[in-house]
Design an enzyme around this catalytic site. Structure first.
Site, PDB file in Angstrom:
ATOM      1  N   GLY A  12       0.880  -1.232  -0.048  1.00  0.00           N
ATOM      2  CA  GLY A  12       0.076   0.108  -0.049  1.00  0.00           C
ATOM      3  C   GLY A  12       0.677   1.362  -0.017  1.00  0.00           C
ATOM      4  N   GLY A  14      -0.630   4.516   0.164  1.00  0.00           N
ATOM      5  CA  GLY A  14      -1.317   5.549   0.468  1.00  0.00           C
ATOM      6  C   GLY A  14      -0.704   6.110   1.690  1.00  0.00           C
ATOM      7  N   PHE A  15      -1.509   6.689   2.445  1.00  0.00           N
ATOM      8  CA  PHE A  15      -1.135   7.612   3.506  1.00  0.00           C
ATOM      9  C   PHE A  15      -0.164   6.759   4.548  1.00  0.00           C
ATOM     10  CE2 PHE A  15      -4.610  10.095   2.176  1.00  0.00           C
ATOM     11  CZ  PHE A  15      -3.921  11.542   2.050  1.00  0.00           C
ATOM     12  N   GLY A  16      -0.787   5.456   4.854  1.00  0.00           N
ATOM     13  CA  GLY A  16       0.310   4.652   5.966  1.00  0.00           C
ATOM     14  C   GLY A  16       1.402   4.237   5.286  1.00  0.00           C
ATOM     15  N   VAL A  80      -1.792  -7.254  -4.338  1.00  0.00           N
ATOM     16  CA  VAL A  80      -1.162  -8.567  -3.396  1.00  0.00           C
ATOM     17  C   VAL A  80      -2.615  -9.308  -2.946  1.00  0.00           C
ATOM     18  CG1 VAL A  80      -0.639  -8.913  -0.787  1.00  0.00           C
ATOM     19  CG2 VAL A  80       0.701  -7.340  -2.287  1.00  0.00           C
ATOM     20  N   GLU A 176     -19.081  17.560   1.473  1.00  0.00           N
ATOM     21  CA  GLU A 176     -18.284  18.480   0.654  1.00  0.00           C
ATOM     22  C   GLU A 176     -18.588  18.322  -0.754  1.00  0.00           C
ATOM     23  OE1 GLU A 176     -14.389  16.778   1.788  1.00  0.00           O
ATOM     24  OE2 GLU A 176     -14.088  18.164   3.401  1.00  0.00           O
ATOM     25  N   ASP A 305      -6.291   2.592   7.526  1.00  0.00           N
ATOM     26  CA  ASP A 305      -8.024   2.198   7.674  1.00  0.00           C
ATOM     27  C   ASP A 305      -8.347   0.751   7.660  1.00  0.00           C
ATOM     28  OD1 ASP A 305      -8.502   4.782   7.089  1.00  0.00           O
ATOM     29  OD2 ASP A 305      -9.356   4.479   5.309  1.00  0.00           O
ATOM     30  N   ALA A 320      -6.582  10.013   7.384  1.00  0.00           N
ATOM     31  CA  ALA A 320      -5.350  10.266   7.051  1.00  0.00           C
ATOM     32  C   ALA A 320      -4.237  10.490   8.161  1.00  0.00           C
ATOM     33  CB  ALA A 320      -5.217  11.586   6.207  1.00  0.00           C
ATOM     34  N   GLN A 321      -4.617  11.229   9.108  1.00  0.00           N
ATOM     35  CA  GLN A 321      -3.457  11.486  10.129  1.00  0.00           C
ATOM     36  C   GLN A 321      -3.458  10.116  10.949  1.00  0.00           C
ATOM     37  OE1 GLN A 321      -1.019  13.366  11.317  1.00  0.00           O
ATOM     38  NE2 GLN A 321      -1.411  14.611   9.436  1.00  0.00           N
TER      39      GLN A 321
HETATM   40  C1  LIG Z   1     -13.461  10.589  -0.711  1.00  0.00           C
HETATM   41  C2  LIG Z   1     -12.645  10.478   0.762  1.00  0.00           C
HETATM   42  C3  LIG Z   1     -12.341  11.780   1.460  1.00  0.00           C
HETATM   43  C4  LIG Z   1     -11.488  11.730   2.410  1.00  0.00           C
HETATM   44  N1  LIG Z   1     -11.582  12.770   3.202  1.00  0.00           N
HETATM   45  C5  LIG Z   1     -10.888  12.931   4.449  1.00  0.00           C
HETATM   46  C6  LIG Z   1     -10.268  14.169   5.056  1.00  0.00           C
HETATM   47  O1  LIG Z   1     -10.861  15.023   4.779  1.00  0.00           O
HETATM   48  N2  LIG Z   1      -9.585  13.854   6.009  1.00  0.00           N
HETATM   49  C7  LIG Z   1      -9.013  12.685   6.641  1.00  0.00           C
HETATM   50  O2  LIG Z   1      -8.320  12.496   7.435  1.00  0.00           O
HETATM   51  N3  LIG Z   1      -9.280  11.390   5.791  1.00  0.00           N
HETATM   52  C8  LIG Z   1     -10.115  11.518   4.848  1.00  0.00           C
HETATM   53  N4  LIG Z   1     -10.314  10.406   4.212  1.00  0.00           N
HETATM   54  C9  LIG Z   1      -9.792   9.054   4.796  1.00  0.00           C
HETATM   55  C10 LIG Z   1      -8.476   9.067   4.328  1.00  0.00           C
HETATM   56  O3  LIG Z   1      -8.161   9.030   3.227  1.00  0.00           O
HETATM   57  C11 LIG Z   1      -8.045   7.524   4.784  1.00  0.00           C
HETATM   58  O4  LIG Z   1      -8.144   7.576   6.016  1.00  0.00           O
HETATM   59  C12 LIG Z   1      -6.490   7.103   4.528  1.00  0.00           C
HETATM   60  O5  LIG Z   1      -6.322   7.262   3.085  1.00  0.00           O
HETATM   61  C13 LIG Z   1      -6.167   5.934   4.911  1.00  0.00           C
HETATM   62  O6  LIG Z   1      -4.858   5.551   4.706  1.00  0.00           O
HETATM   63  P1  LIG Z   1      -4.187   4.229   4.309  1.00  0.00           P
HETATM   64  O7  LIG Z   1      -2.987   4.255   4.227  1.00  0.00           O
HETATM   65  O8  LIG Z   1      -4.879   3.284   5.253  1.00  0.00           O
HETATM   66  O9  LIG Z   1      -5.027   3.697   3.091  1.00  0.00           O
HETATM   67  P2  LIG Z   1      -5.044   4.495   1.637  1.00  0.00           P
HETATM   68  O10 LIG Z   1      -4.734   5.799   1.670  1.00  0.00           O
HETATM   69  O11 LIG Z   1      -6.446   4.144   0.942  1.00  0.00           O
HETATM   70  O12 LIG Z   1      -4.105   3.641   0.828  1.00  0.00           O
HETATM   71  C14 LIG Z   1      -4.371   2.115   0.417  1.00  0.00           C
HETATM   72  C15 LIG Z   1      -3.232   1.877  -0.582  1.00  0.00           C
HETATM   73  O13 LIG Z   1      -3.119   0.647  -0.784  1.00  0.00           O
HETATM   74  C16 LIG Z   1      -3.468   0.025  -2.033  1.00  0.00           C
HETATM   75  N5  LIG Z   1      -4.028  -1.336  -2.053  1.00  0.00           N
HETATM   76  C17 LIG Z   1      -4.976  -1.784  -1.544  1.00  0.00           C
HETATM   77  N6  LIG Z   1      -5.051  -3.074  -1.682  1.00  0.00           N
HETATM   78  C18 LIG Z   1      -4.050  -3.372  -2.228  1.00  0.00           C
HETATM   79  C19 LIG Z   1      -3.624  -4.774  -2.732  1.00  0.00           C
HETATM   80  N7  LIG Z   1      -4.432  -5.868  -2.592  1.00  0.00           N
HETATM   81  N8  LIG Z   1      -2.538  -5.007  -3.302  1.00  0.00           N
HETATM   82  C20 LIG Z   1      -1.848  -3.773  -3.555  1.00  0.00           C
HETATM   83  N9  LIG Z   1      -1.972  -2.482  -3.149  1.00  0.00           N
HETATM   84  C21 LIG Z   1      -3.084  -2.280  -2.559  1.00  0.00           C
HETATM   85  C22 LIG Z   1      -4.250   1.091  -2.701  1.00  0.00           C
HETATM   86  O14 LIG Z   1      -3.975   1.130  -3.917  1.00  0.00           O
HETATM   87  C23 LIG Z   1      -3.954   2.304  -1.949  1.00  0.00           C
HETATM   88  O15 LIG Z   1      -2.635   3.033  -2.503  1.00  0.00           O
HETATM   89  C24 LIG Z   1     -11.053  10.228   3.008  1.00  0.00           C
HETATM   90  C25 LIG Z   1     -11.319   9.062   2.298  1.00  0.00           C
HETATM   91  C26 LIG Z   1     -11.934   9.181   1.069  1.00  0.00           C
HETATM   92  C27 LIG Z   1     -12.300   8.102   0.394  1.00  0.00           C
END
Ligand SMILES: Cc1cc2nc3c(=O)[nH]c(=O)nc-3n(C[C@H](O)[C@H](O)[C@H](O)COP(=O)(O)OP(=O)(O)OC[C@H]3O[C@@H](n4cnc5c(N)ncnc54)[C@H](O)[C@@H]3O)c2cc1C
Length: 440
Positions: A12, A14-16, A80, A176, A305, A320-321
């Site tokens: 992943g 994403g943010f984490g 994955v 929003e 998440d 995100a935080q």
């Molecule tokens: C529309 C929307 C608006 C939001 N607004 C806010 C906000 O204003 N403030 C806030 O704090 N939070 C907000 N959030 C929530 C925030 O974006 C999430 O809490 C945050 O992205 C979680 O981070 P993460 O690293 O857990 O997952 P993500 O950032 O979702 O990253 C997960 C990553 O894993 C990858 N992935 C997933 N499954 C697989 C797999 N099987 N194999 C390979 N790669 C994989 C994905 O492609 C992605 O890049 C919002 C979310 C959404 C959807």
């Protein structure tokens, strides 16, 4: 398998996952970050792509370009599909190869969440969600397409259905998006059409909860609802959606005809819990320990998440935080173990507050006991979102676009790009159909 140079696999970007990778930049390890997309996505601004404010390229950046100077890190684009805890490898497939094992000494799962239709997966066909760039572009295409179809439609009785937009879910994303859509139709599009009046478009925000922005205080929910209503959004609370089909939605027995329904309600975690065969909470998020590791596996960490951790008796929210701080912590802990330093003290989330924007110049902000709504909150919202974009070029580009949109009402990307020149997309359908204007 234990490698001479430890292998840290992060799933992943994403943010984490990205925060974890950055925390490992000076670690004597081989870091492998795997993501099924090639980009890091700033999900909080997805609604701005869906409502034409920003382009896709302004809220997403190739992961390998963000990490290009981090020499110990390799980025792999692949999906994955499982984890073999005994063999210590993740199973990865891409367009070319299936089920390739990638070995790890340490593993961080940061695979986020996807939509949840609360058991009504049949709604997905008519009410797409907003989680990925593709979702946001599809929503934008659908919204713009509805105006094009209405302008081409001689029968005014059909305009109402085409120009009714329904958002299901009055959490931050729904609120929003509804506000941004209201401003788009009343300001940006106002002079562009001849047969229809875009300002007559109906925007309906529905939720079964009794108030909008459930996680915020009642006073902020009230301020956000009043603001939405001022912008002309119809807010329907306290009723769940009974049905969604090609003709619209049914709420509390009443049918609202619409060709554009967007799902902004629930989320469901990635299947990381199933891959690990680990204990999960009711939503399916992996229950982790205070050092973010999986019980019984001190080498496997789950963040963001897709993880479940209680703090002060309450589960940490999907923000995100939380993901950033979790990813950073897991990276630091692994670094300390590899270099032989003491482990950091248990993870503790520092709540910097939450914000939601409700149209131009208005946001709500909640941080500890502080509650602010209005222009000052909106300035804080803009500053924080700019700060957390992945690169300085994105920060500059988004800042300039926001200033331009604020001053002129004009938006960044109003192109419909889902179709071939000779075809149009029928709203509610994924398949293009030939347009036969000549036969009308
Ligand atoms: C529309 C929307 C608006 C939001 N607004 C806010 C906000 O204003 N403030 C806030 O704090 N939070 C907000 N959030 C929530 C925030 O974006 C999430 O809490 C945050 O992205 C979680 O981070 P993460 O690293 O857990 O997952 P993500 O950032 O979702 O990253 C997960 C990553 O894993 C990858 N992935 C997933 N499954 C697989 C797999 N099987 N194999 C390979 N790669 C994989 C994905 O492609 C992605 O890049 C919002 C979310 C959404 C959807």
């Amino acid at each position: 398998m234990t490698h001479q140079t430890p292998h840290v696999v992060i799933v992943g970007g994403g943010f984490g996952g990205l925060a974890a990778a950055k925390a490992l930049r000076k670690t004597p390890a081989k870091v492998i970050l795997i993501d099924r997309t090639n980009h890091h996505l700033f999900q909080p601004l997805l609604y701005q792509v869906a409502t034409s404010v920003l382009t896709a390229g302004q809220i997403a950046t190739p992961i390998r370009s963000i990490l290009r100077n981090q020499k110990n890190t390799t980025v792999i684009m692949g999906e994955v599909t499982g984890v073999d805890k005994d063999q210590k490898c993740v199973i990865v497939s891409d367009a070319d190869r299936q089920d390739v094992p990638i070995a790890y000494d340490y593993l961080i799962l940061a695979t986020g969440a996807s939509h949840s239709y609360f058991g009504h997966n049949e709604f997905a066909e008519y009410a797409p969600g907003l989680k990925s760039l593709a979702d946001a572009e599809a929503a934008r295409n659908k919204i713009l397409q509805a105006f094009e179809l209405a302008e081409g439609e001689e029968d005014p009785s059909r305009h109402r259905d085409l120009l009714t937009f329904i958002l299901v879910g009055a959490g931050p994303t729904g609120v929003e998006m509804a506000a941004a859509l209201a401003i788009f139709v009343r300001n940006t599009l106002k002079s562009d059409f001849r047969r229809i009046d875009p300002a007559s478009a109906r925007i309906v925000l529905v939720d079964m909860a009794p108030r909008v922005l459930g996680p915020y205080s009642e006073s902020l929910s009230k301020a956000a609802k009043q603001r939405l209503e001022k912008l002309g959004v119809e807010v329907r609370l306290g009723h769940s959606v009974d049905l969604i089909d090609a003709e619209g939605v049914v709420i509390a027995g009443e049918r609202i005809a619409s060709k554009t329904v967007i799902w902004t309600a629930g989320v469901s975690p990635s299947p990381a819990g199933k891959w690990l065969n680990a204990e999960t909470d009711r939503a399916g998020r992996v229950r982790i320990q205070k050092d973010l590791s999986v019980p019984g596996h001190s080498e496997i960490f789950v963040v963001g998440d897709t993880a479940s951790l209680d703090q002060n008796g309450k589960p940490l929210p999907g923000l995100a935080q939380v993901a950033i701080q979790g990813g950073r912590y897991a990276g630091r802990l692994i670094h300390n173990r590899i270099v032989g330093n003491h482990p950091p003290s248990p993870f503790s989330y520092f709540d910097k507050g939450t914000m939601a924007v409700v149209g131009k110049g208005f946001a709500v902000l909640q941080s500890g006991k502080v509650r602010i709504s209005g222009f000052v909150a909106w300035l804080a919202w803009a500053a924080v979102h700019l700060q957390f974009l992945a690169t300085s070029s994105l920060r500059l580009s988004v800042f300039l676009q926001w200033v331009w949109t604020y001053l002129t009402g004009q938006r960044g990307d109003r192109l419909i790009v889902s179709q071939h020149a000779s075809e149009v997309m029928k709203p509610g359908l994924d398949t293009p159909v030939n347009a036969t204007f000549a036969s009308r």
